[in-house]
Motif scaffolding. Structure first.
Motif, PDB file in Angstrom:
ATOM      1  N   UNK A  61       0.705  -1.235  -0.101  1.00 24.49           N
ATOM      2  CA  UNK A  61      -0.023  -0.245  -0.088  1.00 24.49           C
ATOM      3  C   UNK A  61       0.992   1.302  -0.067  1.00 24.49           C
ATOM      4  N   UNK A  62       1.930   1.168   0.988  1.00 28.55           N
ATOM      5  CA  UNK A  62       2.956   2.293   0.747  1.00 28.55           C
ATOM      6  C   UNK A  62       3.620   2.248  -0.719  1.00 28.55           C
ATOM      7  N   UNK A  98       1.141  -7.823 -17.887  1.00 29.85           N
ATOM      8  CA  UNK A  98       2.135  -8.544 -17.279  1.00 29.85           C
ATOM      9  C   UNK A  98       2.877  -8.076 -16.087  1.00 29.85           C
ATOM     10  N   UNK A  99       2.771  -6.702 -15.657  1.00 31.62           N
ATOM     11  CA  UNK A  99       3.378  -6.291 -14.559  1.00 31.62           C
ATOM     12  C   UNK A  99       2.351  -6.559 -13.507  1.00 31.62           C
ATOM     13  N   UNK A 100       1.030  -6.363 -13.503  1.00 31.47           N
ATOM     14  CA  UNK A 100      -0.038  -6.806 -12.663  1.00 31.47           C
ATOM     15  C   UNK A 100       0.282  -8.378 -12.175  1.00 31.47           C
ATOM     16  N   UNK A 101       0.272  -9.240 -13.112  1.00 34.25           N
ATOM     17  CA  UNK A 101       0.405 -10.630 -12.914  1.00 34.25           C
ATOM     18  C   UNK A 101       1.755 -11.247 -12.219  1.00 34.25           C
ATOM     19  N   UNK A 102       2.819 -10.263 -12.577  1.00 40.17           N
ATOM     20  CA  UNK A 102       3.971 -10.759 -12.143  1.00 40.17           C
ATOM     21  C   UNK A 102       3.989 -10.256 -10.601  1.00 40.17           C
ATOM     22  N   UNK A 109      -0.371  -2.772 -10.512  1.00 39.63           N
ATOM     23  CA  UNK A 109       0.664  -3.750  -9.974  1.00 39.63           C
ATOM     24  C   UNK A 109       0.615  -3.897  -8.533  1.00 39.63           C
ATOM     25  N   UNK A 110       0.510  -2.939  -7.512  1.00 37.98           N
ATOM     26  CA  UNK A 110       0.654  -2.776  -6.363  1.00 37.98           C
ATOM     27  C   UNK A 110      -0.464  -3.526  -5.757  1.00 37.98           C
TER      28      UNK A 110
END
Length: 492
Positions: free
Chosen positions: A197-198, A404-408, A336-337
């Motif tokens: 979250x940070x 790709x960023x979210x899944x990784x 992504x976070x």
């Protein structure tokens, strides 16, 4: 040679036992300690820690690339994370020196968190349009290095608080195996969720609001959030809980109290006559004392290599693809976070049903597999004809990079929660902060080195080859994990 006495032998045996025995389930927990209050404290502690870290690791690479800073200099920003790799050197001091009235961890956390807020506010006084100037860039690097040093020390104290407190909670349920400690899963999920979250606010949201707010007010707001998240730990009565635990432990019959290794105690704080070798063996020899621990040491050294070499070039690649930094902030960093939060929560649920050693291997293999998605994005950007695709002069669709960023990130958070749970498993209760810190530092040794050279690799071979190398190294790094798992199972 004189034969050791029975008490000495039992003490030596206890010193060499597996970490699972460190939970000492025969010892009662402090009944006044609420797990929910502790989870809130951990959530806010790591949230405050993640705010500046989010800027350094998530927002800074994209900002630097937007202001035409070279990939080599962006890669060198990995030096800012050096304190996180070296914090084991001063971790024993964090465990040793504290104000009793404040508590072992709060004595460090409270002032460090406030100092970090001041440094963040000072960074806000710079002009970002001068980042291409070497003098301005190195000045900001210097401030961020100090911020990283403070954050690393804060992490030692926070990890010690988490390890001691979650282990104490475990004593409420002596029938539950240590390898399935639900409090550790919950606590580590709270750490990862708070930290992520940070990262969202300090990284993605910061990139987003920089287009709406001024640089100065964005960093002032971040500093205010750090101060606000100091309130829960300020109100947390750590010293009262510690005193209650110590009182209960001392009230146990002698036969139920953990035996003490007198030799180790004498070396804990060495006199002037104690050798450096004896000091190192006392504090760090635990991690190479037998084949099992040496196998675990190999895992610590290789676990985050794939993350270190790949993560530093993701945001620069997005900038070169033509994605605006505001979109990177919203769709890459924030999404992504957010996926990391889902991954951490999912890992906490799965860890209640899976043996921790099995989860560690499975989740890490999943993270390596998802890194292949970056290869596909990079090839689509640099060599679309290799995939038999044509974008009519346009770049690869941006949503490829976002997905790709979210899944990784989801898989990476799952692997991190499992790893931190095992790290806590291997931390001795009396040296919780330093043991936890030493292991986390070892995690970053090769990861940080890979991050440092990532910019040079990408500049020489391109993004496609860079991410292919990342996947290959990730597959090789599964081998130590497989071997450690076989050693761990033998000890059960």
């Amino acid at each position: 040679m004189q034969k050791p006495s029975a008490s000495t032998a039992s003490a030596q045996e206890a010193q060499n036992k597996l970490p699972a025995d460190n939970f000492d389930n025969n010892q009662p927990a402090n009944p006044n300690q609420s797990p929910y209050a502790l989870m809130l404290v951990l959530l806010t502690l790591y949230f405050a820690q993640g705010l500046p870290s989010g800027f350094i690791t998530q927002a800074l690479p994209a900002i630097l690339r937007e202001y035409e800073v070279s990939l080599e200099m962006i890669g060198l920003s990995g030096l800012l994370l050096l304190p996180w790799a070296l914090k084991f050197l001063w971790a024993p001091m964090v465990d040793k020196y504290f104000i009793t009235k404040w508590g072992r961890s709060r004595s460090w956390i409270l002032p460090l968190q406030l100092i970090s807020a001041v440094i963040v506010a000072v960074v806000g006084l710079f002009n970002p349009h001068q980042l291409s100037s070497p003098h301005t860039l190195w000045a900001i690097y210097g401030l961020l290095f100090l911020l990283s040093l403070i954050g690393a020390t804060h992490d030692v104290a926070a990890d010690g608080l988490a390890t001691r407190s979650l282990t104490s909670l475990m004593r409420n349920n002596p029938s539950l195996p240590a390898v399935k400690n639900p409090y550790q899963g919950m606590g580590n999920a709270a750490q990862v969720i708070g930290y992520r979250m940070g990262l969202i606010l300090g990284g993605g949201v910061l990139l987003l609001v920089l287009g709406q707010w001024s640089w100065r007010y964005s960093f002032f707001a971040m500093a205010a959030l750090i101060v606000l998240n100091t309130l829960p730990i300020w109100r947390y009565p750590e010293s009262k809980y510690a005193a209650a635990d110590e009182s209960q432990l001392n009230s146990l019959p002698a036969t139920q109290q953990a035996p003490v290794n007198q030799e180790a105690q004498s070396l804990k704080y060495p006199s002037t006559s104690a050798s450096l070798r004896a000091y190192i063996k006392s504090h760090y020899g635990y991690f190479w004392q037998n084949e099992h621990m040496r196998a675990w040491l190999a895992v610590l050294l290789t676990f985050k290599v794939v993350d270190g070499i790949s993560s530093g070039m993701v945001k620069p690649m997005m900038v070169d693809m033509g994605i605006p930094t505001s979109s990177i902030g919203l769709w890459a960093s924030v999404l992504g976070s957010a996926a990391s939060l889902v991954g951490a929560a999912l890992a906490a649920v799965l860890l209640k049903r899976m043996a921790h050693h099995n989860a560690l291997l499975a989740f890490n293999a999943l993270q390596v597999a998802t890194t292949v998605l970056y290869v596909i994005v990079a090839i689509g950007f640099e060599h679309p004809n290799w995939l038999g695709l044509s974008f009519e002069g346009r770049s690869v669709p941006f949503w490829w990079a976002y997905a790709a960023n979210a899944i990784e990130h989801l898989a990476g958070a799952m692997a991190l929660v499992a790893m931190l749970t095992m790290v806590m498993h291997y931390a001795r209760h009396d040296k919780a902060g330093s043991d936890f810190t030493t292991q986390v530092c070892l995690l970053t040794v090769f990861s940080g080195g890979a991050h440092l050279i990532s910019g040079f690799i990408a500049a020489q071979v391109g993004y496609s080859a860079h991410f292919i190398i990342s996947v290959g190294l990730g597959c090789l790094c599964l081998l130590p994990l497989i071997y450690w798992r076989s050693q761990f199972i033998k000890q059960l």
